[in-house]
Motif scaffolding. Structure first.
Motif, PDB file in Angstrom:
ATOM      1  N   ASP A 108       2.095   3.448  13.492  1.00  0.00           N
ATOM      2  CA  ASP A 108       1.096   2.987  12.518  1.00  0.00           C
ATOM      3  C   ASP A 108       1.364   1.507  12.225  1.00  0.00           C
ATOM      4  OD1 ASP A 108      -0.505   2.420  10.336  1.00  0.00           O
ATOM      5  OD2 ASP A 108      -0.206   4.364   9.388  1.00  0.00           O
ATOM      6  N   VAL A 109       0.413   0.645  12.578  1.00  0.00           N
ATOM      7  CA  VAL A 109       0.583  -0.806  12.374  1.00  0.00           C
ATOM      8  C   VAL A 109      -0.425  -1.333  11.354  1.00  0.00           C
ATOM      9  CG1 VAL A 109       1.578  -1.205  14.655  1.00  0.00           C
ATOM     10  CG2 VAL A 109      -0.916  -1.291  14.355  1.00  0.00           C
ATOM     11  N   VAL A 144      -1.085  -5.211  10.522  1.00  0.00           N
ATOM     12  CA  VAL A 144      -2.385  -5.828  10.797  1.00  0.00           C
ATOM     13  C   VAL A 144      -2.957  -6.458   9.531  1.00  0.00           C
ATOM     14  CG1 VAL A 144      -4.789  -5.350  11.429  1.00  0.00           C
ATOM     15  CG2 VAL A 144      -2.912  -4.354  12.757  1.00  0.00           C
ATOM     16  N   ASN A 145      -2.845  -5.717   8.400  1.00  0.00           N
ATOM     17  CA  ASN A 145      -3.342  -6.252   7.130  1.00  0.00           C
ATOM     18  C   ASN A 145      -2.594  -7.512   6.728  1.00  0.00           C
ATOM     19  OD1 ASN A 145      -5.222  -4.202   6.915  1.00  0.00           O
ATOM     20  ND2 ASN A 145      -3.957  -2.936   5.580  1.00  0.00           N
ATOM     21  N   ASN A 146      -1.281  -7.500   6.935  1.00  0.00           N
ATOM     22  CA  ASN A 146      -0.489  -8.691   6.600  1.00  0.00           C
ATOM     23  C   ASN A 146      -0.908  -9.889   7.445  1.00  0.00           C
ATOM     24  OD1 ASN A 146       0.964  -7.285   4.676  1.00  0.00           O
ATOM     25  ND2 ASN A 146       2.720  -6.894   6.012  1.00  0.00           N
ATOM     26  N   ASN A 147      -1.120  -9.619   8.750  1.00  0.00           N
ATOM     27  CA  ASN A 147      -1.556 -10.705   9.634  1.00  0.00           C
ATOM     28  C   ASN A 147      -2.933 -11.225   9.234  1.00  0.00           C
ATOM     29  OD1 ASN A 147       0.763 -10.618  11.182  1.00  0.00           O
ATOM     30  ND2 ASN A 147      -0.088  -9.169  12.654  1.00  0.00           N
ATOM     31  N   TYR A 148      -3.810 -10.286   8.819  1.00  0.00           N
ATOM     32  CA  TYR A 148      -5.148 -10.689   8.388  1.00  0.00           C
ATOM     33  C   TYR A 148      -5.072 -11.540   7.133  1.00  0.00           C
ATOM     34  CZ  TYR A 148      -9.809 -10.379   6.382  1.00  0.00           C
ATOM     35  OH  TYR A 148     -11.016 -10.695   5.815  1.00  0.00           O
ATOM     36  N   ARG A 149      -4.247 -11.065   6.172  1.00  0.00           N
ATOM     37  CA  ARG A 149      -4.101 -11.838   4.931  1.00  0.00           C
ATOM     38  C   ARG A 149      -3.481 -13.204   5.203  1.00  0.00           C
ATOM     39  NH1 ARG A 149      -3.129  -6.656   2.494  1.00  0.00           N
ATOM     40  NH2 ARG A 149      -0.905  -6.771   3.035  1.00  0.00           N
ATOM     41  N   LEU A 150      -2.536 -13.227   6.149  1.00  0.00           N
ATOM     42  CA  LEU A 150      -1.909 -14.505   6.493  1.00  0.00           C
ATOM     43  C   LEU A 150      -2.931 -15.466   7.102  1.00  0.00           C
ATOM     44  CD1 LEU A 150       0.620 -16.248   6.744  1.00  0.00           C
ATOM     45  CD2 LEU A 150       1.069 -15.154   8.959  1.00  0.00           C
ATOM     46  N   ARG A 151      -3.738 -14.939   8.030  1.00  0.00           N
ATOM     47  CA  ARG A 151      -4.773 -15.785   8.644  1.00  0.00           C
ATOM     48  C   ARG A 151      -5.790 -16.232   7.597  1.00  0.00           C
ATOM     49  NH1 ARG A 151      -4.405 -11.887  12.787  1.00  0.00           N
ATOM     50  NH2 ARG A 151      -6.262 -10.840  11.967  1.00  0.00           N
ATOM     51  N   GLU A 152      -6.161 -15.303   6.701  1.00  0.00           N
ATOM     52  CA  GLU A 152      -7.111 -15.644   5.649  1.00  0.00           C
ATOM     53  C   GLU A 152      -6.522 -16.706   4.728  1.00  0.00           C
ATOM     54  OE1 GLU A 152     -10.096 -13.170   2.705  1.00  0.00           O
ATOM     55  OE2 GLU A 152      -7.995 -12.511   2.841  1.00  0.00           O
ATOM     56  N   SER A 153      -5.225 -16.545   4.392  1.00  0.00           N
ATOM     57  CA  SER A 153      -4.555 -17.519   3.535  1.00  0.00           C
ATOM     58  C   SER A 153      -4.489 -18.881   4.206  1.00  0.00           C
ATOM     59  CB  SER A 153      -3.144 -17.032   3.189  1.00  0.00           C
ATOM     60  OG  SER A 153      -2.441 -17.980   2.437  1.00  0.00           O
ATOM     61  N   GLU A 154      -4.163 -18.888   5.509  1.00  0.00           N
ATOM     62  CA  GLU A 154      -4.097 -20.154   6.243  1.00  0.00           C
ATOM     63  C   GLU A 154      -5.463 -20.823   6.306  1.00  0.00           C
ATOM     64  OE1 GLU A 154      -2.480 -18.969   9.951  1.00  0.00           O
ATOM     65  OE2 GLU A 154      -0.388 -19.141   9.299  1.00  0.00           O
ATOM     66  N   GLY A 184     -10.435   8.484   3.784  1.00  0.00           N
ATOM     67  CA  GLY A 184     -11.323   7.544   3.138  1.00  0.00           C
ATOM     68  C   GLY A 184     -10.994   6.089   3.388  1.00  0.00           C
ATOM     69  N   GLY A 185     -10.031   5.825   4.254  1.00  0.00           N
ATOM     70  CA  GLY A 185      -9.655   4.446   4.536  1.00  0.00           C
ATOM     71  C   GLY A 185      -9.550   4.205   6.027  1.00  0.00           C
ATOM     72  N   THR A 186      -9.290   2.971   6.393  1.00  0.00           N
ATOM     73  CA  THR A 186      -9.173   2.579   7.796  1.00  0.00           C
ATOM     74  C   THR A 186      -7.717   2.337   8.130  1.00  0.00           C
ATOM     75  OG1 THR A 186     -11.353   1.526   7.733  1.00  0.00           O
ATOM     76  CG2 THR A 186      -9.879   0.892   9.531  1.00  0.00           C
ATOM     77  N   VAL A 187      -7.258   2.947   9.211  1.00  0.00           N
ATOM     78  CA  VAL A 187      -5.878   2.760   9.665  1.00  0.00           C
ATOM     79  C   VAL A 187      -5.901   2.263  11.107  1.00  0.00           C
ATOM     80  CG1 VAL A 187      -4.894   4.496   8.119  1.00  0.00           C
ATOM     81  CG2 VAL A 187      -5.686   5.170  10.401  1.00  0.00           C
ATOM     82  N   VAL A 188      -4.840   1.556  11.483  1.00  0.00           N
ATOM     83  CA  VAL A 188      -4.724   1.024  12.841  1.00  0.00           C
ATOM     84  C   VAL A 188      -3.437   1.555  13.457  1.00  0.00           C
ATOM     85  CG1 VAL A 188      -4.628  -1.049  14.268  1.00  0.00           C
ATOM     86  CG2 VAL A 188      -5.935  -1.068  12.141  1.00  0.00           C
ATOM     87  N   HIS A 189      -3.549   2.126  14.667  1.00  0.00           N
ATOM     88  CA  HIS A 189      -2.385   2.649  15.386  1.00  0.00           C
ATOM     89  C   HIS A 189      -2.253   1.924  16.717  1.00  0.00           C
ATOM     90  CE1 HIS A 189      -1.475   6.124  12.768  1.00  0.00           C
ATOM     91  NE2 HIS A 189      -2.779   6.079  12.509  1.00  0.00           N
ATOM     92  N   GLU A 190      -1.020   1.671  17.081  1.00  0.00           N
ATOM     93  CA  GLU A 190      -0.732   1.030  18.367  1.00  0.00           C
ATOM     94  C   GLU A 190      -0.152   2.070  19.318  1.00  0.00           C
ATOM     95  OE1 GLU A 190       1.205  -3.131  19.043  1.00  0.00           O
ATOM     96  OE2 GLU A 190       2.823  -1.635  19.103  1.00  0.00           O
TER      97      GLU A 190
END
Length: 486
Positions: free
Chosen positions: A120-121, A125-135, A92-98
């Motif tokens: 599993d990244v 990825v979520n942390n980077n997204y939140r960081l970019r969103e925060s910036e 039920g969720g989205t995951v990102v794999h490298e």
């Protein structure tokens, strides 16, 4: 072939204890090595047990999870190491794999297979997204507030600015090299000494850097900025870094200048008008004094009306003078005022009204018995708030006025509570009753100047007054003044 398989197998065994999925294959897409995570994933996708020698092409074709591996393995077998990210829907969720694809070569430089490393990244990825969103939000907030941040490396004499700071100082980030000297060049020549002194005081005295000064940008445009910052020191006490914020306050400063200028013009206008009116008013009052009363009833009535109107105009001029003098009060003459002494004066001034109306005045100065300001102001504040309570008492019910004190961390609070007629208090009505000639109601006599005078005197002592009221219950006036004992 056994040597090649052993080489690949040893590489895979290194990561056996990790959650990452790792496996290897030869140039014919035959599985040569794998870890337990690979084995578990194969079962999860319904592809059976993992066995060395099994054909991975079928695995890549049959599973959406492994499907991205076909292209990556093809490139690895052609000597190109690649890494790619893929998004999947799981639980039920989205995951990102490298996926990383690394070719294996023998001693002759021939490609003998490849190793695939999957991890599993999603969290990364979520942390980077939140960081970019925060910036992004931080940059937006800086743009809205017109404020930027800076950091001065005092050892290297290099200043790092945020994007907004380049806009405030009108500089191009591609060409402008920010250091202390280049910053000082932007500061208005008349403000440079004050700026340097403040920075020196901040460094040597370990005080906060806090100064408003002018800068000159573009084609000579002058802006006002508010700089705030602090110095950081090494263990040996040597300063090495300074950081802080800069805000463009040009609009606020210019608005304040305009308000001050308008106030000066208004005060001068009032003084000129009142001065020009004093002569005619005095003449009219003098003529009314020498008029022979009683000879002509109709003339007596006309002159009496002229006299009353002139006296009212004379009092209005005096009120304006008093208001102006309060707004320019000399705070250097403010002293500690004992409230019990204030009450002695007020009791003397109001003794007749208190006795005639059977009013009761209760005081409790236990929390604090002093305020800081002008005694005459405090006496007038007490006088007007008490006389208002007496004047606005319920019919047939003696006024009870309770005066209490309190303290917060930085303020002294005085409360004047009565049991009078009260009122339905709207924000507009609350504002109007403190206006010049504002009235609590039309049921009593008086010009309504008292509360305006109270508010003006309180503000002259850097305080404020608020009111709460309920019809047929009573009113509470709360006076808040700075605690100068701190």
């Amino acid at each position: 072939m056994k040597k090649k398989q052993a080489l690949i197998h040893n590489k895979v065994e290194i990561v056996e204890d990790r959650d990452d999925i790792v496996w290897a294959m030869d140039e014919n897409y035959k599985l040569t090595a794998f870890n337990t995570s690979f084995k578990a994933r194969l079962k999860l996708d319904g592809l059976g047990d993992s066995e060395r020698g099994m054909d991975l092409k079928k695995v890549y074709e049959s599973s959406s999870f492994f499907n991205p591996c076909k292209q990556g393995c093809d490139r690895a077998l052609n000597r190109y190491a690649t890494t790619s990210k893929h998004t999947f829907e799981e639980n039920g969720g989205t995951v990102v794999h490298e996926f990383s694809f690394q070719p294996f070569m023998n001693s002759s430089g021939e490609v003998v297979g490849c190793c695939i490393w999957q991890r599993d990244v999603t969290q990364e990825v979520n942390n980077n997204y939140r960081l970019r969103e925060s910036e992004t939000k931080y940059r937006e907030a800086q743009a809205v507030a017109d404020v930027g941040h800076w950091n001065w490396d005092m050892v290297q004499n290099e200043i790092t600015w945020s994007d907004q700071l380049y806009r405030i100082f009108g500089q191009d980030p591609e060409t402008f090299k920010a250091n202390y000297e280049s910053l000082v060049e932007i500061i208005h020549p008349e403000d440079r000494d004050a700026f340097n002194e403040d920075v020196t005081k901040c460094i040597e005295g370990k005080e906060l850097h806090d100064i408003v000064h002018r800068i000159v940008v573009g084609n000579g445009e002058i802006r006002y900025v508010h700089q705030k910052g602090r110095v950081f020191y090494k263990e040996d006490g040597q300063p090495y870094r300074m950081s802080g914020t800069t805000q463009d306050v040009t609009k606020d400063v210019l608005s304040n200048h305009q308000i001050v200028e308008q106030n000066h013009e208004l005060q001068n206008f009032v003084r000129i008008i009142s001065h020009n009116l004093r002569g005619p008013i005095s003449n009219l009052l003098m003529l009314s004094k020498i008029y022979e009363w009683g000879k002509h009833a109709e003339n007596d009535d006309i002159v009496r009306k002229i006299e009353h109107t002139t006296e009212a105009l004379d009092q209005t001029i005096k009120d304006l003078h008093l208001s102006l003098s309060l707004k320019s009060a000399d705070k250097e003459k403010f002293r500690e005022v004992f409230l019990k002494d204030v009450m002695k004066d007020v009791d003397g001034l109001l003794s007749e009204e208190i006795t005639r109306n059977k009013a009761i005045i209760e005081t409790d100065f236990s929390k604090t018995d002093t305020v800081f300001g002008a005694k005459s102001y405090v006496v007038n504040i007490f006088y007007n708030l008490i006389i208002n309570a007496i004047n606005y008492a319920k019919e047939g019910v003696p006024a009870i006025v309770k005066i209490t004190t309190g303290k917060t961390e930085e303020k002294v609070v005085l409360k004047f509570t009565d049991n009078g007629i009260g009122m339905e208090l709207t924000p507009e009505k609350e504002r109007k009753i403190f206006d010049m000639y504002g009235r609590l109601s039309g049921a009593t006599e008086g010009k309504g100047f008292g509360l305006y005078l109270v508010k003006t005197q309180i503000e002259a002592m850097d305080g404020k007054i608020e009111v709460e009221s309920e019809k047929n219950v009573g009113s509470t006036f709360t006076v808040t003044l700075p605690d100068k004992a701190l």
